[in-house]
Design an enzyme around this catalytic site. Structure first.
Site, PDB file in Angstrom:
ATOM      1  N   CYS A 110       0.867  -1.178   0.000  1.00 33.70           N
ATOM      2  CA  CYS A 110       0.000   0.000   0.000  1.00 33.70           C
ATOM      3  C   CYS A 110       0.900   1.223   0.000  1.00 33.70           C
ATOM      4  O   CYS A 110       1.760   1.365   0.874  1.00 33.70           O
ATOM      5  CB  CYS A 110      -0.866  -0.037   1.260  1.00 33.70           C
ATOM      6  SG  CYS A 110      -1.827   1.461   1.503  1.00 33.70           S
ATOM      7  N   CYS A 117      -3.030  15.444   2.852  1.00 34.08           N
ATOM      8  CA  CYS A 117      -4.205  15.337   1.976  1.00 34.08           C
ATOM      9  C   CYS A 117      -5.105  16.548   2.176  1.00 34.08           C
ATOM     10  O   CYS A 117      -5.214  17.067   3.284  1.00 34.08           O
ATOM     11  CB  CYS A 117      -4.959  14.049   2.328  1.00 34.08           C
ATOM     12  SG  CYS A 117      -6.316  13.689   1.208  1.00 34.08           S
ATOM     13  N   CYS A 121     -11.464  14.210   5.027  1.00 33.27           N
ATOM     14  CA  CYS A 121     -12.366  13.184   5.578  1.00 33.27           C
ATOM     15  C   CYS A 121     -12.182  13.164   7.099  1.00 33.27           C
ATOM     16  O   CYS A 121     -11.052  13.109   7.595  1.00 33.27           O
ATOM     17  CB  CYS A 121     -12.067  11.807   4.989  1.00 33.27           C
ATOM     18  SG  CYS A 121     -12.298  11.744   3.206  1.00 33.27           S
ATOM     19  N   CYS A 124     -10.079  10.349   9.036  1.00 36.41           N
ATOM     20  CA  CYS A 124      -8.787   9.965   8.464  1.00 36.41           C
ATOM     21  C   CYS A 124      -7.628  10.773   9.036  1.00 36.41           C
ATOM     22  O   CYS A 124      -7.678  12.004   9.060  1.00 36.41           O
ATOM     23  CB  CYS A 124      -8.847  10.123   6.944  1.00 36.41           C
ATOM     24  SG  CYS A 124      -7.329   9.653   6.116  1.00 36.41           S
ATOM     25  N   GLY A 164      -2.919  10.472   1.041  1.00 36.33           N
ATOM     26  CA  GLY A 164      -3.185  11.294  -0.147  1.00 36.33           C
ATOM     27  C   GLY A 164      -4.358  10.823  -0.971  1.00 36.33           C
ATOM     28  O   GLY A 164      -4.883   9.728  -0.784  1.00 36.33           O
ATOM     29  N   GLU A 165      -4.768  11.684  -1.885  1.00 31.65           N
ATOM     30  CA  GLU A 165      -5.867  11.365  -2.801  1.00 31.65           C
ATOM     31  C   GLU A 165      -5.257  11.225  -4.206  1.00 31.65           C
ATOM     32  O   GLU A 165      -4.847  12.218  -4.818  1.00 31.65           O
ATOM     33  CB  GLU A 165      -6.909  12.499  -2.748  1.00 31.65           C
ATOM     34  CG  GLU A 165      -7.946  12.480  -3.842  1.00 31.65           C
ATOM     35  CD  GLU A 165      -8.644  11.130  -4.051  1.00 31.65           C
ATOM     36  OE1 GLU A 165      -9.091  10.509  -3.075  1.00 31.65           O
ATOM     37  OE2 GLU A 165      -8.732  10.699  -5.224  1.00 31.65           O
ATOM     38  N   SER A 196      -7.613   3.859  -4.981  1.00 35.78           N
ATOM     39  CA  SER A 196      -8.718   4.229  -4.104  1.00 35.78           C
ATOM     40  C   SER A 196      -8.940   5.734  -4.142  1.00 35.78           C
ATOM     41  O   SER A 196      -7.995   6.510  -4.020  1.00 35.78           O
ATOM     42  CB  SER A 196      -8.382   3.772  -2.683  1.00 35.78           C
ATOM     43  OG  SER A 196      -9.442   4.051  -1.814  1.00 35.78           O
ATOM     44  N   SER A 219     -14.281   5.224  -2.057  1.00 36.64           N
ATOM     45  CA  SER A 219     -14.553   5.358  -0.624  1.00 36.64           C
ATOM     46  C   SER A 219     -15.915   6.000  -0.463  1.00 36.64           C
ATOM     47  O   SER A 219     -16.053   7.217  -0.591  1.00 36.64           O
ATOM     48  CB  SER A 219     -13.465   6.219   0.027  1.00 36.64           C
ATOM     49  OG  SER A 219     -12.214   5.615  -0.179  1.00 36.64           O
ATOM     50  N   LEU A 220     -16.896   5.182  -0.193  1.00 39.22           N
ATOM     51  CA  LEU A 220     -18.275   5.684  -0.144  1.00 39.22           C
ATOM     52  C   LEU A 220     -18.645   6.086   1.290  1.00 39.22           C
ATOM     53  O   LEU A 220     -19.016   7.224   1.540  1.00 39.22           O
ATOM     54  CB  LEU A 220     -19.207   4.586  -0.689  1.00 39.22           C
ATOM     55  CG  LEU A 220     -20.638   4.992  -0.988  1.00 39.22           C
ATOM     56  CD1 LEU A 220     -20.716   6.140  -1.975  1.00 39.22           C
ATOM     57  CD2 LEU A 220     -21.422   3.788  -1.527  1.00 39.22           C
ATOM     58  N   HIS A 221     -18.573   5.150   2.200  1.00 34.96           N
ATOM     59  CA  HIS A 221     -18.725   5.384   3.648  1.00 34.96           C
ATOM     60  C   HIS A 221     -20.098   5.861   4.122  1.00 34.96           C
ATOM     61  O   HIS A 221     -20.324   5.957   5.339  1.00 34.96           O
ATOM     62  CB  HIS A 221     -17.649   6.336   4.185  1.00 34.96           C
ATOM     63  CG  HIS A 221     -16.239   5.896   3.906  1.00 34.96           C
ATOM     64  ND1 HIS A 221     -15.841   4.586   3.938  1.00 34.96           N
ATOM     65  CD2 HIS A 221     -15.127   6.607   3.566  1.00 34.96           C
ATOM     66  CE1 HIS A 221     -14.555   4.500   3.634  1.00 34.96           C
ATOM     67  NE2 HIS A 221     -14.100   5.710   3.392  1.00 34.96           N
ATOM     68  N   ASN A 295     -10.973   2.488  11.882  1.00 31.87           N
ATOM     69  CA  ASN A 295      -9.772   2.457  12.697  1.00 31.87           C
ATOM     70  C   ASN A 295      -9.791   3.656  13.621  1.00 31.87           C
ATOM     71  O   ASN A 295      -9.934   4.781  13.153  1.00 31.87           O
ATOM     72  CB  ASN A 295      -8.570   2.627  11.759  1.00 31.87           C
ATOM     73  CG  ASN A 295      -7.662   1.446  11.776  1.00 31.87           C
ATOM     74  OD1 ASN A 295      -7.303   0.938  12.832  1.00 31.87           O
ATOM     75  ND2 ASN A 295      -7.288   1.013  10.592  1.00 31.87           N
ATOM     76  N   CYS A 337      -4.134   4.700   8.602  1.00 27.04           N
ATOM     77  CA  CYS A 337      -3.486   5.437   7.534  1.00 27.04           C
ATOM     78  C   CYS A 337      -3.076   6.853   7.955  1.00 27.04           C
ATOM     79  O   CYS A 337      -3.897   7.643   8.388  1.00 27.04           O
ATOM     80  CB  CYS A 337      -4.495   5.490   6.389  1.00 27.04           C
ATOM     81  SG  CYS A 337      -3.927   6.347   4.974  1.00 27.04           S
TER      82      CYS A 337
HETATM   83  N1  SAH Z   1      -7.789   9.290  -0.656  1.00 30.93           N
HETATM   84  C1  SAH Z   1      -8.098   7.969  -1.094  1.00 30.93           C
HETATM   85  C2  SAH Z   1      -7.070   6.926  -0.706  1.00 30.93           C
HETATM   86  C3  SAH Z   1      -6.431   7.005   0.640  1.00 30.93           C
HETATM   87  S1  SAH Z   1      -7.391   6.522   2.041  1.00 30.93           S
HETATM   88  C4  SAH Z   1      -9.481   7.580  -0.635  1.00 30.93           C
HETATM   89  O1  SAH Z   1     -10.133   8.368   0.043  1.00 30.93           O
HETATM   90  O2  SAH Z   1      -9.957   6.514  -1.016  1.00 30.93           O
HETATM   91  C5  SAH Z   1      -7.606   4.789   1.864  1.00 30.93           C
HETATM   92  C6  SAH Z   1      -8.881   4.259   2.477  1.00 30.93           C
HETATM   93  O3  SAH Z   1      -8.803   4.262   3.906  1.00 30.93           O
HETATM   94  C7  SAH Z   1     -10.119   5.072   2.124  1.00 30.93           C
HETATM   95  O4  SAH Z   1     -11.195   4.218   1.868  1.00 30.93           O
HETATM   96  C8  SAH Z   1     -10.344   5.856   3.402  1.00 30.93           C
HETATM   97  O5  SAH Z   1     -11.633   6.367   3.489  1.00 30.93           O
HETATM   98  C9  SAH Z   1      -9.989   4.821   4.439  1.00 30.93           C
HETATM   99  N2  SAH Z   1      -9.720   5.328   5.774  1.00 30.93           N
HETATM  100  C10 SAH Z   1      -9.079   6.437   6.144  1.00 30.93           C
HETATM  101  N3  SAH Z   1      -9.045   6.559   7.478  1.00 30.93           N
HETATM  102  C11 SAH Z   1      -9.668   5.477   7.973  1.00 30.93           C
HETATM  103  C12 SAH Z   1      -9.959   5.017   9.293  1.00 30.93           C
HETATM  104  N4  SAH Z   1      -9.607   5.729  10.365  1.00 30.93           N
HETATM  105  N5  SAH Z   1     -10.611   3.847   9.413  1.00 30.93           N
HETATM  106  C13 SAH Z   1     -10.981   3.123   8.326  1.00 30.93           C
HETATM  107  N6  SAH Z   1     -10.736   3.500   7.062  1.00 30.93           N
HETATM  108  C14 SAH Z   1     -10.094   4.674   6.881  1.00 30.93           C
END
Ligand code: SAH
Length: 346
Positions: A110, A117, A121, A124, A164-165, A196, A219-221, A295, A337
């Site tokens: 990874c 970033c 979010c 994150c 990062g994105e 991602s 990343s929908l969430h 997490n 992350c």
């Molecule tokens: N910016 C991109 C890729 C990096 S984050 C994205 O948003 O997809 C990678 C993944 O980890 C994403 O799905 C993100 O939402 C998730 N993520 C970040 N922090 C997290 C956390 N604390 N717990 C679970 N997933 C997390």
């Protein structure tokens, strides 16, 4: 002598670009493939070691080009499952992370695509200290080369899910993917790569047109705009309807099934109604839902409830969706992350 940052970053050049530059310098074009092999197969970090390149050319190259290096400043290895987490220092002193994980089908790495970033979010860690800069193609490649060098293991697949994105660093990421899949280099099939994104809709559309064969993870969430905008500011710019529409277009164009990431957060997005909304949003789409118990990060109070994650997964399955809970790796070195970098910089 000029400093490295005035020199050309040779690891970010394609073999074709480098051939053109060499020819312009009055050198023989075939030397480019030789140098490329030293850099991307033998992974040398010094022009002087390129023994089949004339000494004069080696000297010329070292005054015009630099070979960017990453330094491992911290390395955490799991005693449970061989996961290794790296904190790297870049040539300008910034820090990024990469994680090497072992699965039954091989090693997956990874990597990060930016330093920090902009996306904001809420759950994150990568976003908390804000954005510093995007990574160059060389800095993405070097995360792989350095992890392979250090671990003695080969990265069989790659996920762009670190700090990062990726779609906010679109051009460099696409260039990196071209270098990664070059037969004269690492030669990784892009079928083994997942990218991602938090959902930058126009860039997903652009990426679809390239038909690179990679897996898109979105990343929908959350399945409604109010909840999603509450945890992911990007949703205010590209709301769920636009995002799902472009995901459909991505699938139509590439034939690749999309993977939706869903971090299950207790009391935020883990109710039965949330599961129903998610199922109806994605109904009829050829996709997979990846559930991740959120997490914990120390700056926020979000947490996952194990039982509700299981109940959420079961509800989705009952509703006919293809959903699985992601396996936890490296639990003893666990740092969500971006957390390793955060701890280091405080
Ligand atoms: N910016 C991109 C890729 C990096 S984050 C994205 O948003 O997809 C990678 C993944 O980890 C994403 O799905 C993100 O939402 C998730 N993520 C970040 N922090 C997290 C956390 N604390 N717990 C679970 N997933 C997390």
């Amino acid at each position: 002598m000029e400093s490295d940052n005035e020199k050309i970053d040779i690891l970010s050049l394609s073999c074709e670009e480098f051939t053109a530059q060499l020819t312009e310098m009055g050198e023989k074009g075939f030397r480019a493939a030789q140098v490329y092999e030293w850099l991307h197969i033998k992974r040398t970090q010094n022009f002087n070691e390129m023994s089949n390149i004339p000494l004069e050319l080696r000297t010329k190259l070292s005054t015009k080009y630099c070979i960017k290096r990453l330094i491992i400043v911290k390395r955490l290895e799991s005693a449970i499952d061989n996961t290794i987490k790296y904190l790297y220092r870049l040539s300008d002193g910034e820090h990024i992370e990469a994680v090497l994980m072992e699965y039954h089908h091989g090693n997956s790495l990874c990597i990060s695509t930016q330093v920090g970033c902009k996306m904001g979010c809420k759950f994150c860690a990568s976003t908390i200290a804000g954005f510093r800069r995007s990574l160059m193609p060389s800095e993405m490649l070097e995360q792989i080369y350095e992890a392979e060098r250090d671990s003695g293991r080969r990265a069989d697949s790659l996920v762009l899910m670190g700090i990062g994105e990726p779609l906010d660093n679109y051009d460099n990421v696409v260039k990196f993917l071209q270098l990664l899949s070059d037969k004269r280099g690492k030669n990784m099939s892009l079928r083994h790569v997942s990218l991602s994104t938090c959902g930058i809709a126009p860039k997903i559309y652009e990426l679809a047109q390239l038909k690179l064969g990679l897996t898109l993870s979105v990343s929908l969430h959350a399945a409604d705009n109010e909840s999603r905008s509450g945890i992911m500011p990007v949703n205010k710019v590209y709301p769920i309807e636009d995002l799902i529409e472009v995901c459909r277009q991505y699938y139509e164009k590439t034939g690749r099934r999309i993977s939706f990431e869903y971090a299950v957060i207790n009391g935020v997005n883990d109710s039965l109604d949330d599961a129903k909304r998610l199922a109806s949003l994605l109904k009829g789409m050829n996709c997979h839902i990846n559930l991740i118990p959120v997490n914990k990060i120390k700056e926020r109070s979000y947490k996952a409830d194990r039982r509700s994650v299981t109940a959420f997964a079961e509800a989705l399955t009952r509703l006919g969706m293809n959903a699985t809970v992601r396996r936890t790796l490296g639990a003893d070195i666990n740092a969500a992350c971006g957390q390793l970098r955060r701890e280091y910089e405080i």
